[in-house]
Design an enzyme around this catalytic site. Structure first.
Site, PDB file in Angstrom:
ATOM      1  N   PHE A 252      -4.040  -2.098  -5.195  1.00 24.75           N
ATOM      2  CA  PHE A 252      -2.603  -2.083  -5.852  1.00 24.75           C
ATOM      3  C   PHE A 252      -1.575  -2.186  -5.086  1.00 24.75           C
ATOM      4  O   PHE A 252      -0.402  -2.326  -5.932  1.00 24.75           O
ATOM      5  CB  PHE A 252      -2.875  -0.322  -6.334  1.00 24.75           C
ATOM      6  CG  PHE A 252      -2.778   0.464  -5.005  1.00 24.75           C
ATOM      7  CD1 PHE A 252      -1.951   0.869  -4.213  1.00 24.75           C
ATOM      8  CD2 PHE A 252      -3.958   1.029  -4.448  1.00 24.75           C
ATOM      9  CE1 PHE A 252      -2.088   1.658  -3.145  1.00 24.75           C
ATOM     10  CE2 PHE A 252      -4.138   1.975  -3.584  1.00 24.75           C
ATOM     11  CZ  PHE A 252      -3.009   2.205  -2.774  1.00 24.75           C
ATOM     12  N   ASP A 253      -1.610  -2.597  -3.732  1.00 23.97           N
ATOM     13  CA  ASP A 253      -0.323  -2.978  -3.058  1.00 23.97           C
ATOM     14  C   ASP A 253      -0.807  -3.560  -1.964  1.00 23.97           C
ATOM     15  O   ASP A 253      -1.699  -3.154  -1.308  1.00 23.97           O
ATOM     16  CB  ASP A 253       0.671  -1.833  -3.018  1.00 23.97           C
ATOM     17  CG  ASP A 253       1.975  -2.178  -2.605  1.00 23.97           C
ATOM     18  OD1 ASP A 253       2.443  -3.262  -2.543  1.00 23.97           O
ATOM     19  OD2 ASP A 253       2.813  -1.354  -2.188  1.00 23.97           O
TER      20      ASP A 253
ATOM     21  N   ILE B  18       3.068   9.182   1.941  1.00 23.32           N
ATOM     22  CA  ILE B  18       2.062  10.296   1.762  1.00 23.32           C
ATOM     23  C   ILE B  18       1.525  10.773   2.963  1.00 23.32           C
ATOM     24  O   ILE B  18       1.566  10.357   3.881  1.00 23.32           O
ATOM     25  CB  ILE B  18       0.820   9.640   0.713  1.00 23.32           C
ATOM     26  CG1 ILE B  18       0.152   8.481   1.572  1.00 23.32           C
ATOM     27  CG2 ILE B  18       1.323   9.077  -0.684  1.00 23.32           C
ATOM     28  CD1 ILE B  18      -1.050   7.973   1.113  1.00 23.32           C
TER      29      ILE B  18
ATOM     30  N   PHE C  91      -6.583   2.355   2.785  1.00 25.53           N
ATOM     31  CA  PHE C  91      -5.567   1.724   3.435  1.00 25.53           C
ATOM     32  C   PHE C  91      -6.187   0.845   4.710  1.00 25.53           C
ATOM     33  O   PHE C  91      -6.590   1.378   5.419  1.00 25.53           O
ATOM     34  CB  PHE C  91      -4.285   2.337   3.516  1.00 25.53           C
ATOM     35  CG  PHE C  91      -3.484   2.750   2.482  1.00 25.53           C
ATOM     36  CD1 PHE C  91      -2.666   2.145   1.824  1.00 25.53           C
ATOM     37  CD2 PHE C  91      -3.920   4.299   1.935  1.00 25.53           C
ATOM     38  CE1 PHE C  91      -2.131   2.632   0.764  1.00 25.53           C
ATOM     39  CE2 PHE C  91      -3.109   4.838   1.008  1.00 25.53           C
ATOM     40  CZ  PHE C  91      -2.068   3.851   0.307  1.00 25.53           C
TER      41      PHE C  91
ATOM     42  N   TYR D 142      -1.539  10.836  -3.692  1.00 26.57           N
ATOM     43  CA  TYR D 142      -0.760  11.475  -4.607  1.00 26.57           C
ATOM     44  C   TYR D 142      -1.076  12.398  -5.686  1.00 26.57           C
ATOM     45  O   TYR D 142      -0.455  12.769  -6.872  1.00 26.57           O
ATOM     46  CB  TYR D 142      -0.531  10.067  -5.734  1.00 26.57           C
ATOM     47  CG  TYR D 142       0.298   8.902  -5.049  1.00 26.57           C
ATOM     48  CD1 TYR D 142       1.526   8.844  -4.902  1.00 26.57           C
ATOM     49  CD2 TYR D 142      -0.298   7.959  -4.512  1.00 26.57           C
ATOM     50  CE1 TYR D 142       2.383   8.026  -4.015  1.00 26.57           C
ATOM     51  CE2 TYR D 142       0.329   6.848  -3.778  1.00 26.57           C
ATOM     52  CZ  TYR D 142       1.699   7.011  -3.461  1.00 26.57           C
ATOM     53  OH  TYR D 142       2.388   6.144  -2.763  1.00 26.57           O
TER      54      TYR D 142
END
Length: 194
Positions: free
Chosen positions: A62-63, A82, A124, A108
């Site tokens: 997503f990123d 976050i 991540f 989130y």
């Protein structure tokens, strides 16, 4: 006798509530490239991190700061990112790489964010590129791979110890209550028997 049964059910409820905490609610930190250093990240540091974020459910990216060629900069522990990042990037050396598996509660939550669906567990891949005010090392000294597993083991033991201490504390409190109730129950029975 009713007091005893009430106390027993209270103990069972506390024990189940404490033990039932979902392990998926816990941040998972895997050190994929352990590095030796004199200065690790601390709360309040402004750090630069390269990352790639994917959804745990399907692996979709997503990123990624790598795609932009520029690390992301933020103040660690300042609530700018976050909670999974504020916690998972502490005590990290420049050049170190970690994979953070962030549960929704530390990401989130139950709200969606762009391409991230609500209640998503995020993964991540991170690499600490720098700490503002701290010179980058001339060379990165990596630790032996067995150290990576020991770091992960230590982090896991620390988390387990914290949970075990909480459980032990609750059990101790409950045992005191039961002891008092049993004493009171015994006294009442003795009076009735007389």
């Amino acid at each position: 006798m009713q007091h005893f049964l009430f106390s027993l059910s209270l103990v069972a409820s506390i024990a189940l509530g404490t033990l039932a905490s979902d392990p998926s609610d816990i941040l998972k930190i895997d050190v994929t490239l352990p590095v030796e250093c004199d200065r690790k990240t601390q709360k309040g540091d402004t750090i630069q991190v390269h990352y790639r974020g994917t959804l745990a459910a399907n692996g979709n990216k997503f990123d990624a700061s790598y795609d932009r060629g520029t690390p992301f900069s933020f103040r660690l522990g300042g609530g700018q990112v976050i909670k999974g990042w504020d916690q998972g990037l502490l005590d990290m050396c420049i050049g170190e790489k970690r994979t953070l598996t962030v549960p929704p509660e530390l990401g989130y939550g139950n709200r969606g964010m762009g391409p991230i669906p609500a209640s998503s567990t995020l993964v991540f891949e991170t690499e600490l590129m720098g700490i503002k005010g701290v010179p980058n090392p001339e060379s990165i000294v990596t630790k032996a791979t067995s150290s990576a597993s020991s770091v992960a083991r230590e982090a896991s033991e620390d988390a387990s110890t914290g949970a075990a201490e909480k459980i032990a504390s609750k059990v101790e409190e409950t045992a005191e209550v039961i002891g008092t109730v049993l004493t009171d129950t015994d006294d009442a029975q003795e009076h009735i028997e007389l």
